[in-house]
Scaffold this active site. Structure first.
Site, PDB file in Angstrom:
ATOM      1  N   CYS A   1     -14.664  15.160  11.770  1.00 46.92           N
ATOM      2  CA  CYS A   1     -16.073  15.502  13.054  1.00 46.92           C
ATOM      3  C   CYS A   1     -15.944  16.847  13.652  1.00 46.92           C
ATOM      4  O   CYS A   1     -15.018  17.741  13.618  1.00 46.92           O
ATOM      5  CB  CYS A   1     -16.761  14.563  13.481  1.00 46.92           C
ATOM      6  SG  CYS A   1     -15.500  13.381  14.777  1.00 46.92           S
TER       7      CYS A   1
ATOM      8  N   GLY B   1     -11.016  13.123  15.311  1.00 51.53           N
ATOM      9  CA  GLY B   1      -9.861  13.220  14.886  1.00 51.53           C
ATOM     10  C   GLY B   1      -9.563  11.338  13.977  1.00 51.53           C
ATOM     11  O   GLY B   1     -10.164  10.796  13.297  1.00 51.53           O
TER      12      GLY B   1
ATOM     13  N   MET C   1      16.522  15.537  -5.425  1.00 54.92           N
ATOM     14  CA  MET C   1      16.207  15.140  -6.756  1.00 54.92           C
ATOM     15  C   MET C   1      15.442  13.989  -6.059  1.00 54.92           C
ATOM     16  O   MET C   1      15.826  13.197  -7.993  1.00 54.92           O
ATOM     17  CB  MET C   1      17.612  14.605  -7.840  1.00 54.92           C
ATOM     18  CG  MET C   1      17.559  16.742  -8.142  1.00 54.92           C
ATOM     19  SD  MET C   1      16.686  17.821  -8.392  1.00 54.92           S
ATOM     20  CE  MET C   1      15.955  16.960 -10.377  1.00 54.92           C
TER      21      MET C   1
ATOM     22  N   GLU D   1       6.557  25.572  -3.036  1.00 56.38           N
ATOM     23  CA  GLU D   1       6.659  26.822  -1.494  1.00 56.38           C
ATOM     24  C   GLU D   1       7.650  28.297  -1.312  1.00 56.38           C
ATOM     25  O   GLU D   1       8.975  28.275  -1.821  1.00 56.38           O
ATOM     26  CB  GLU D   1       6.891  25.935   0.074  1.00 56.38           C
ATOM     27  CG  GLU D   1       6.877  26.445   1.212  1.00 56.38           C
ATOM     28  CD  GLU D   1       6.796  26.029   2.210  1.00 56.38           C
ATOM     29  OE1 GLU D   1       7.497  24.587   1.616  1.00 56.38           O
ATOM     30  OE2 GLU D   1       6.367  25.748   3.555  1.00 56.38           O
TER      31      GLU D   1
END
Lengths: 489, 1531
Positions: B30, B260, B507, B938
């Site tokens: 918020c 928060g 993995m 990434e």
């Protein structure tokens, strides 16, 4: 943790062999062990795979990555513990196992497999040298007894495992000495027989009884007597009925079963070896010296015949194999990695002399006027298995053959004992014992007698698993209060 | 089974748990603000301006399925007496009958619509008021305009009435009156949930509702009444992850509003509950008892906070005092940086209450004082200003409270742990530590604390027998009995003992769930760690060690409401893992008022499995007796395990005992420590602490590493040192586990139960792990007992009548070698070990299938059959389900073709860096060929791959990932995506950052990641621009601005509550959500994370599907699942459970040759799939065809299933949960307690589409509200310079994004020449100003900016300077918010003023000048240059592996605030001076900085006072390369 870069920096080194030109004149062992530093380097090639296909491919489930790493770091004592944990007789497999583990080694995909077998052998030899192999006598005895029929790898393994948990075990062997095919089939070039005796001495010291020259189920020891003596019986008699070659001329003299030849040769070698255990003279001598020897069948038995023929001084020694030529890289299309190789590219026997002809099928044997074989007629075939062979048109040939040795496998266990014990057999003639227990309560089976002809490593695994099942059966009986299941008098 | 249709009655009537969805798991985000008049004079203008500020924060709130219905908005003001007088008649009072201020209160009531019920409730309230000797005065209907709120809000709207209460004659003063009001309210709340009270106070009143910010004013007519006056106001705009009507959950609460999340909530509530047993206050007397329990489990975090905060204040503490207790700043590890008084204060209060930790900005008031504070991490924004004419404001965003610039006296921001208060009675602002100082000096806190604190080292040790070292045989028996495997020793323990580090693996996890394991896994394996995603950030415990604390205490607790000297002593431990010696001290403890009682955690095996339950009960009873007899430290021990006694699983004993003592009220009277042979991994220790133990001694583990050392297995280290290192590794690992959840202190983690159970019986969990979720039920007490006995039998077979060790029964191990530990086989497959999804058979069959030759189909069939079979029998939830046939089968030919089905497939995010370029491109080509999608992972992408090849192949990854490291995320990268995926968490290591070792950062990787070859790269655990849900909304908006054509996906990891997070993500505007299973593969992760965090996707998917359906959000989004997908059957189950798309990662890799070596992190992949080594890359043999073959076989298998079920398309299948039922696999002995009814609950409303529907997607926000792209379009095309001027508000966000997109689309990655497109802005810029600003675009802002300035800066130029007319000193002024230049790859930025936290975090190329920064400056930086010409906060350069910072340090204090882990501080050399001078000149030129001018004007002295922050590795590599270059030249 393994050395992550070992395989990148170290090339595969195979164990040194004695010069074929030299060794073909004797019967001694042909392989040597790599020196320790090189062994460690070789062990460092093991990648400690996330999925160790070697461990899967090994019928014993040998903990290969684990002991490779122990060798790499020089922890031999723990290495033998790990090795013995799954394998009762690493010196046998370390010498004569065809090493499906190496075929399945991940490095075999695009590099050379780790020398697993060599490392295995080095571990156990080190253990013998250091005196680490000691009899383990069970602390307590269960008071139950087991008779094991057959002293091949399966029978010995079963015996050792059953003894270890406290049962009284007697091994019955119809031949004069223990080992079964590893004694009478495998030449000393590959496995000198004192190695078997050394191991059997340990077994005996652990409390296992051995009776040789006893044909269980026969007159020596009738089946009911056998049952009466023991709470449980383990059939480990192997798969010893040879497969026949059905071609015209099979009945000719000089056409022999390979195993008969190998028995004779091994007994001969025993007779000239210090400490060898002498056996009976052959009823029908088989001699290769000076002859054109043709071996039918491309497996290990065939190769061992070639090896012996070379040593006897045959005029020629040729092995006929129905399989096609081995492709470059050693793998047929239908056996990609990680499957075991059907044929090795090179073998020790051919290094010493003789010749292998692929894609070749025998169609007829021709004899001389005395009814002795003199010529072999065959043709070229294609196909990847014995069931799918197609003849190549107009490829017939004939070749001289004074001694023809049939080495096309075995069909199953011999029947007298099985019949005497009354156990059922499966469709292939083996003892029907899907979970090692036969149709007769208290009678178990393992090894080739149960699964048909297989590898020594399978035989040991069979013996071990069978022992576990038999033990559980015995324990249940003991717990139930009757002392045992069997109606021991 | 129970197949409930849970929707009955009106759709939005009552949020209650249905299926896996639980409204209690909602999260908030918020905007919040408070406004006050320093003179304390009530004005209506305060209300008006507060509401105007709220309007400016609207973008931080959210709306749900009904776009008209806001998630909540509200205002808290002082009780307006003038207004009440004016409206007295409406309360039925005569004018003038209103009691004077202080003697009257207003209860704001949300009442049910039913009139009769309401009447009863009102009557009851009146009687309660009377019963408490207060005066009921009258009711007033609050005038509202229901037309002003959304439909959903209206349907759920309560009747809103105000009830006037007068102070009773016996009530002495206003404080006592407030306490009485509290009692009235609490007793009413405990009696009924039908009524709720937004406020009930003589000092404040709240107007709030399920409204959007702008609706609030129109909804409540009162708010426009000029008589409504207040000297202060708190306003709040809410973003909830769900859309259920929750009028009462809107903020402000009675005393506070919150932005928060309280991560530690579960523990806080548990402890509050435990604490209530000893709660007492003379001010309340016996009234207090009637108000308990204070917080019920399931209360929202901010409401729970409000409750406790309120009690602390009512019981006599000042507001700042209460706030400091609950949200302490960092006081550990900061010797010297805070005053001794303050340190004493925090230490003292840590005895009373654990931190309520989380990313929180809390604004609080009691009507007299208003304040705001930030959590210790400072993760939420808070900006304040004070004007010359008496206004004070604190807000989430600068610019939301609008005042003429020249009236501003001072501006600033809330730093981590700092507080800002306005005292309206004293008319003072208490900032910069003033409020804290007052509280710290109130009492001799430190002295009181010291008096009753005993460090374990202080306890006399004479007479305490040292623990006997076990013989090798004893140790082996203990290891066997506690379930150790060889692998535990080799893989887990050895690295911990040798390197003091947790081991790493690759993995993912493909072993069977513990509930299916036949190997008697430990109870720990049934518990999965939870982790932070989206709604709160994880912490980096290594780089941000400064905020972490392992300090813990053992002993009784104090009365929370007491404020004097401490009653009882406490044993303080600096860390919770105890050595064996410390455990011995603890066992014998009887000193200084502390007395230990050792309780035995074993039971006689003669009692059989049933004996364990009895033993647990006995243990609980014994503990209670011991505490009541005066013991105040309980030590649970299993040292008495022997041949005849088996160990109760330590976690069971611990948690059962903790829960029992909580229930009996004895828990806070004692400390609890565990001495057990069982725990040996970080996860084990974490679980024990998370379920109630304060300290753990893993004695067998420590003895084991000592023995390993003695046998020379640990690089020759001695047994003493390896014990220490093992303890260190456990402690360090523990930090990681708690930081995963965003928790900083062990005190807050203790008993917080941040776990979920997978495969445990619900009754067992409810009783002994109360409050833990166990979604699918499973193994119960008896099963656990059997497994405990099975482990015992491994050590003592004889005792169990076995002739051989228990584990040998199924194993290959020789009987003669039974003393060997079992293999394990968890981390690497073993024949004897745990079952794995990927084993030699599945791998080789799949590879043969993918070859695509004649026998491919046969091998695929073998593969699929085995996988499906194994799933069913040994491991996966999907295996427990079977499909039901709704209609007659159809011919396969009638089913949609495979090439349609494969379009729903994608490959998972695997970075180039993890994978070799060859493998990465093979996947991309394959997926592009078949119209499916590959994922960049990434780490950027080579722009050469963006161009199609001549043969039509395309190496571009359709999905471009944006992960926390932002490596290679440039404007150009984003522009070349079909989909942009925000990776919140990955299944294998959710909540953790990543590290790419220097060895894997070759030239190519470095180039793509804008870093230096050979230098390690660190990804932060959280996205530093996502600390809460509204931040994610912002990032989605930013990414859309940077590529309006791409869809935006958000990848979440499966865990409890992922559904509510997903709902928030959908509301935040995502097009696509991925739910990743816990078992996914990964490049490199700590082994304990791979094994122990997250849950299977089946659970997460079902919860997400149900939650989205319940909230009417499902059709807006495409759902994808990901995690060990292998066969067509897997696809079918996923579709039926609600997934539209299916991600495959490991399987396609295996098709191209991966053999699950699990060494991705070592760069030694022998098949070239996951290595950057050129030699190994050459070994890669994969072909796109293999991937295509495999995926088509999967699709064909799907077709066969579809035909059998009589369904023509996958589309029709999605979400048809009716077509699944539990299968025969439940017959497994361990599975009979499994209950899949929640998983399979059908919650779709009749006619509701349970899948994505493009028509349902709402219109997206305007991405270019200033119309910049339109105006610049022609100029961009032509590459012609243009200047655009605009005024800007904080509502205008991501300015420059769309323009930059157009620039790179037209001109490629380099963009245009510098400053071709010039944007001149004036005002307060919204968040993400200049995000991914491309080369050639320049922004010059006069004013100020909020958070995320210049994130991803991709070559553009940014400058911000104060507006004309500003009266404050620019260099003291905070001109931009937190997290500027995050992930910048190039460009320049100049800020004339101070910045907030994390300036230039993960910068890899931008050059910047700033006049001061907050904490964590230049964190994770890998490149670029930062010049700071003002003060810096703490932890500068943490994780910095590249780039250079020049920090002005005239008083030589910078070194204390710098994190030296990776950097050195050096003097500037000549080339540094040139660089510095150039940047300062440009800074001065662009911003007119007087500081820069001053420094430049003192040529000798200026640069001398700078220090150069130089990463060590970076320096080494630069020097090496320089050397090489020289050699190259001479050669």
């Amino acid at each position: 943790m393994p050395d992550p870069r070992g395989f990148i920096t170290v090339p595969r080194a195979t164990p040194p062999e004695r010069d074929p030109a030299e060794r073909v004149h004797d019967y001694g062992e042909i392989y040597k062990v790599l020196p320790e530093p090189e062994l460690k380097r070789q062990a460092s090639r093991c990648m400690g795979c996330g999925v160790p296909f070697c461990n899967h491919a090994c019928p014993l489930g040998n903990l290969i990555p684990d002991w490779n790493d122990l060798v790499r770091t020089g922890r031999w004592r723990e290495a033998i513990e790990q090795l013995h944990a799954t394998n009762n007789f690493p010196e046998f497999t370390g010498l004569v196992c065809p090493a499906p583990c190496e075929s399945a080694c991940v490095l075999d995909i695009n590099d050379d497999a780790v020398t697993i077998k060599q490392i295995e052998y080095a571990i156990i030899e080190r253990a013998w040298d250091e005196g680490w192999v000691k009899p383990v006598v069970p602390e307590t005895r269960t008071g139950l007894t087991v008779g094991v029929i057959g002293s091949g790898p399966a029978g010995l393994a079963a015996a050792q495992e059953l003894n270890a948990v406290g049962h009284e075990v007697t091994v019955y062997e119809r031949d004069e000495a223990p080992g079964g095919l590893i004694r009478f089939g495998v030449p000393d070039a590959k496995l000198e027989k004192w190695i078997i005796d050394r191991r059997v001495r340990v077994l005996a010291d652990e409390g296992i009884h051995f009776e040789y020259g006893v044909e269980a189920g026969g007159d020596d020891l009738p089946a009911d007597e056998l049952r009466a003596r023991h709470d449980a019986v383990v059939i480990a008699t192997g798969s010893r009925v040879p497969r026949e070659l059905e071609v015209p001329g099979r009945e000719l003299d000089g056409v022999q079963m390979a195993m008969d030849y190998l028995y004779i040769r091994n007994r001969y070698v025993a007779s000239i070896t210090e400490g060898g255990i002498p056996g009976p003279e052959p009823e029908v001598p088989i001699v290769a010296e000076g002859k054109d020897v043709v071996v039918i069948g491309g497996g290990d038995t065939g190769m061992d015949c070639i090896s012996n023929a070379n040593r006897e001084g045959a005029r020629s020694a040729i092995l006929l194999d129905v399989y096609p030529e081995i492709p470059v890289g050693g793998r047929y299309d239908d056996t990609p990695w990680p499957l075991p190789l059907k044929r090795s590219v090179t073998t020790y026997a051919l290094d010493e002399g003789g010749e292998r002809r692929f894609g070749t099928q025998v169609t007829q044997l021709r004899g001389d006027e005395n009814g002795h074989v003199r010529e072999l007629v065959g043709r070229k075939v294609t196909g990847s298995s014995s069931r799918t062979l197609l003849p190549v048109p107009e490829s017939e040939f004939a070749m001289p053959a004074d001694l023809v040795l049939i080495a096309v496998g075995f069909t199953g266990p011999e029947r007298p004992l099985l019949d005497a014990l009354g156990v059922e057999r499966d469709g292939r003639g083996n003892v029907a014992a899907p979970l090692f227990a036969s149709s007769e309560s208290g009678v178990f089976a393992c090894g080739d007698a149960r699964v048909g002809q297989s590898l020594i490593v399978t035989a040991i695994a069979e013996g071990r698993r069978c022992a576990r099942i038999a033990d559980r059966w015995l324990a249940e009986g003991a717990r139930s209060g009757a002392g045992a299941h069997t109606a021991t008098a | 089974m129970d197949r409930r249709r849970t929707k009955v009655g009106p759709r939005y009537s009552s949020p209650r748990p249905a299926g896996l969805y639980d409204p209690a798991r909602e999260h908030d985000g918020c905007g919040v603000a408070c406004i006050a008049r320093l003179d304390g004079k009530p004005l209506h203008e305060v209300v008006q301006r507060a509401l105007a500020t709220l309007d400016q924060l609207e973008h931080r709130g959210a709306a749900g399925a009904d776009p008209e219905t806001g998630d909540g908005a509200g205002i808290l003001i002082q009780l307006p007496h003038a207004f009440l007088r004016k409206h007295a008649g409406e309360f039925g009072l005569e004018e003038g009958a209103l009691p004077p201020p202080g003697e009257v209160a207003v209860a704001v009531c949300f009442l049910p619509a039913d009139e009769a019920r309401r009447a009863t409730l009102e009557q009851e309230l009146e009687s309660t008021v009377s019963a408490e000797n207060q005066v009921p005065l009258g009711w007033r209907d609050v005038p509202i305009d229901p037309e002003r709120c959304g439909t959903i809000a209206r349907e759920a709207m309560p009747v809103i009435r105000q009830f006037l209460i007068g102070r009773g004659p016996d009530t002495p003063d206003q404080d006592a009156f407030e306490r009485k009001l509290f009692v009235i309210r609490r007793t009413t709340e405990l009696r009924t949930t039908e009524i709720s009270f937004p406020s009930m106070s003589s000092r404040t009143v709240v107007y709030k509702g399920m409204l959007s910010a702008p609706q609030l004013t129109d909804f409540y007519a009162d708010l426009s009444d000029p008589a409504l006056e207040s000297a202060l106001a708190i306003v709040h705009s809410r973003f909830s992850t769900n859309t259920f009507p929750s009028w009462s959950l809107a903020h402000p609460h009675r005393m506070s509003a919150h932005n928060g999340e309280i991560n530690t909530l579960a523990g806080n509530i548990n402890w509050m509950q435990a604490r209530e047993a000893i709660l007492s206050s003379p001010l309340f007397g016996s009234d207090l008892e009637r108000c308990l329990p204070l917080v019920a489990p399931g209360t929202s975090d901010s409401l729970a906070f409000d409750h406790v905060f309120e009690l602390l204040c009512l019981a006599g503490r000042s507001l700042p005092h209460a706030a400091m207790m609950m949200i302490p700043r960092v006081h550990e590890n900061r010797k010297g940086s805070i005053s001794p008084e303050l340190e004493g204060f925090y230490n003292y209060h840590s005895r009373l209450i654990e931190p309520w930790d989380g990313p929180a900005a809390i604004v609080f008031t009691d009507g007299r004082l208003v304040g705001a504070t930030l959590d210790r991490n400072g993760l939420r924004p808070g900006r304040w200003l004070i004007t010359h004419d008496g206004w004070v404001a604190v807000s989430s965003e600068a610019g939301s409270f609008q005042v003429p610039e020249e009236t501003i006296a001072e501006k600033g921001r809330l730093g981590p742990g700092s507080m800002f208060c306005v005292d309206l009675e004293r008319n003072v602002v208490l900032d910069r530590g003033a409020a804290e100082r007052e509280v710290a000096h109130m009492a001799p806190w430190g002295k009181w604390d010291d008096e009753r604190t005993i460090h374990i080292d202080e306890v006399p040790r004479d007479g305490i027998p040292s623990q006997r070292e076990p013989s090798p045989e004893e140790l082996r028996e203990a290891q066997l009995a506690f379930g150790y495997s060889q692998e535990d020793l080799r893989v887990v323990l050895a690295p911990m003992a040798r390197d003091a580090k947790e081991p790493t693996g690759s993995m993912g996890n493909d072993v069977a769930l513990a509930m299916f394991s036949e190997n008697a896994p430990s109870l720990f394996a049934y518990f999965k760690q939870r982790f932070a995603q989206v709604t709160n950030p994880a912490i980096d415990p290594v780089r941000e060690y400064v905020v972490m604390s392992l300090r813990t205490g053992l002993g009784p607790e104090e009365n929370l409401l007491e404020q004097g000297a401490l009653a009882s002593p406490q044993l303080v431990l600096e860390q919770p893992v105890l050595s064996n010696q410390e455990a011995a001290v603890l066992r014998a403890l009887d000193w200084g008022g502390l007395r230990a009682k050792v309780l035995d955690m074993t039971w006689p095996i003669a009692d059989g499995p049933a004996g364990m339950e009895a033993a647990v009960e006995r243990l609980c009873g014994d503990a209670q007796d011991a505490v009541r007899a005066g013991a105040n430290v309980i030590v649970l021990s299993d040292r008495s395990l022997d041949e005849s006694r088996a160990a109760i699983p330590s976690l069971l004993a611990t948690s059962a005992l903790h829960q029992h003592l909580v229930r009996s009220g004895d828990r806070v009277r004692t400390g609890l420590a565990v001495e057990s042979g069982e725990p040996r991994e970080v996860h084990h220790i974490a679980a024990l602490i998370g379920y109630g133990a304060s300290a753990v001694n893993p004695y067998v583990m420590l003895d084991t590493v000592a023995e390993m050392a003695d046998q020379h297995e640990l690089d020759g280290l001695g047994s003493g040192i390896v014990r220490q290192r093992a303890v260190l590794a456990l402690n360090t690992g523990l930090l990681k586990v708690l930081s995963k959840m965003g928790i900083s202190t062990i005190q807050s983690y203790n008993a917080a139960q941040i776990f979920e159970a997978v495969g445990l019986d619900r009754d067992l969990v409810d009783l002994h792990f109360t409050g833990t979720a166990s979604t699918i039920g499973g193994v119960g007490m008896e099963g656990l007992a059997k497994e405990a006995l099975a482990r015992h039998a491994r050590a003592y077979p004889d005792a169990h009548g076995l002739s051989e060790p228990g584990h040998v029964e199924t194993a290959l191990l020789s009987a003669a070698h039974g003393e060997l530990l079992p293999q394990g086989g968890v981390y690497a497959w073993r024949r004897d070990g745990e079952r794995h999804m990927w084993d030699p058979e599945t791998i080789s069959n799949l590879q043969r299938a993918a070859q695509g030759n004649g026998s491919g189909k046969v091998h695929y069939a073998a593969f699929s059959e085995r996988v499906n079979e194994e799933n069913a029998q040994h491991g996966l939830i999907r295996g427990l389900l079977r499909m039901r046939q709704p209609g007659p089968p159809i011919a396969v030919e009638e089913v949609e073709p495979a090439n349609e089905i494969v379009k729903r497939f994608s490959t998972g995010a695997m970075s180039l860096g993890a994978l070799s370029p060859e493998a990465h491109e093979t996947l991309a080509i394959a997926m592009n060929r078949i119209g499916a999608r590959s994922n960049s992972g990434e780490g950027g992408e080579d722009p050469r791959r963006y161009v199609r090849e001549r043969n039509g192949d395309w190496r571009r990854s359709a999905i471009k990932q944006v992960a926390s490291g932002r490596f290679g995320v440039t404007a150009d990268y984003l522009a070349n995506a079909a989909q942009i995926q925000i990776k919140i968490a990955q299944g294998a290591k959710p909540g953790e950052g990543g590290q790419l070792p220097g060895a894997k950062v070759g030239e190519y990787i470095a180039q793509l990641r804008y870093s230096t070859p050979g230098v390690e790269l660190i990804s932060p655990p959280p996205h530093h621009d996502i600390y809460s849900i509204e931040d994610l909304k912002q990032l989605i908006y930013d990414l859309r601005a940077s590529n309006p054509r791409a869809t935006v996906s958000v990848k979440l990891a499966s865990e409890l509550g992922v559904g509510t997070v997903a709902a928030g993500v959908v509301k935040a505007g995502a097009d696509h959500v991925v739910i990743a299973g816990h078992d996914g593969g990964t490049g490199a992760s700590p082994l304990s994370s791979i094994q122990s965090a997250g849950v299977p996707w089946e659970i997460g998917l079902a919860e997400t599907q149900q939650t989205l359906l319940e909230n009417d959000l499902r059709s807006r989004v495409i759902l994808q699942i990901d995690g060990q997908m292998r066969t067509g059957r897997d696809v079918m189950i996923a579709a039926l459970l609600g997934a539209d798309e299916y991600g495959f990662s490991t399987a396609p890799l295996i098709a191209t040759g991966c053999i699950m070596m699990r060494v991705c992190h070592l760069n030694t992949c022998p098949v070239g799939v996951a290595s950057q080594d050129p030699e190994l890359r050459r070994r890669f043999q994969g072909k796109p065809e293999q991937v295509i073959n495999y995926l088509f076989m999967v699709a064909e298998e799907v077709r066969e299933f579809l035909a059998r079920l009589g369904v023509r398309t996958v589309e029709e299948l999605i979400g048809q949960v009716d077509m699944i039922e539990p299968g025969e696999a439940l017959a497994h002995w361990k599975a009979h307690g499994v209950d899949l009814s929640q998983l399979l609950a059908d919650v779709a409303a009749p006619g509701e589409l349970p899948r994505h529907d493009p028509a349902a997607v709402p219109a997206r926000e305007d991405l270019d509200p200033l119309g910049l792209a339109d105006e610049a379009r022609e100029a961009i095309k032509a590459g012609r310079p243009i200047v655009i001027e605009r005024d800007i508000l904080n509502l205008h966000r991501a300015i420059g994004g769309v323009v930059s997109h157009e620039v790179v689309k037209a001109h490629g990655p380099a963009g245009l020449p510098d400053e071709t497109i010039k944007l001149r802005l004036r005002g307060s810029a919204g968040q993400s100003l200049g995000a991914w600003l491309a080369g050639g675009v320049a922004i010059d802002l006069r004013g100020e900016a909020n958070d995320y300035v210049g994130k991803g800066l991709s070559g553009g130029v940014l400058s911000i300077r104060p507006p004309e007319g500003a009266t404050y000193l620019p260099e003291d002024n905070v001109i931009l918010g937190n997290v500027a230049l995050y992930g910048a790859t190039g460009g320049r930025a100049f800020f004339r003023g101070r910045a907030g936290e994390r300036f230039a975090v993960r910068n890899s190329g931008a050059k910047a000048v700033v006049e001061g920064v907050g904490d964590h400056g230049c964190e994770y930086m890998t490149g670029g240059i930062v010049v700071v010409i003002g003060s810096t906060g703490y932890n500068f350069a943490a994780g910095m592996t590249g780039g250079i910072a020049y920090v002005y340090d005239p008083d030589d204090t910078f070194s204390e605030r710098c994190n030296h882990q990776l950097v050195d501080l050096e003097a500037l050399v000549a080339e540094d001076r040139v660089e510095l001078r150039d940047l300062l000149l440009e800074h001065h030129r662009r911003t007119g900085s007087t500081v820069a001018e001053r420094i430049l004007a003192s040529p000798g002295e200026g640069p001398e006072r700078f220090v150069k922050v130089m990463p060590r590795e970076y320096k080494r590599v630069i020097e090496e390369r320089a050397k090489l270059a020289t050699v190259g030249v001479t050669a």
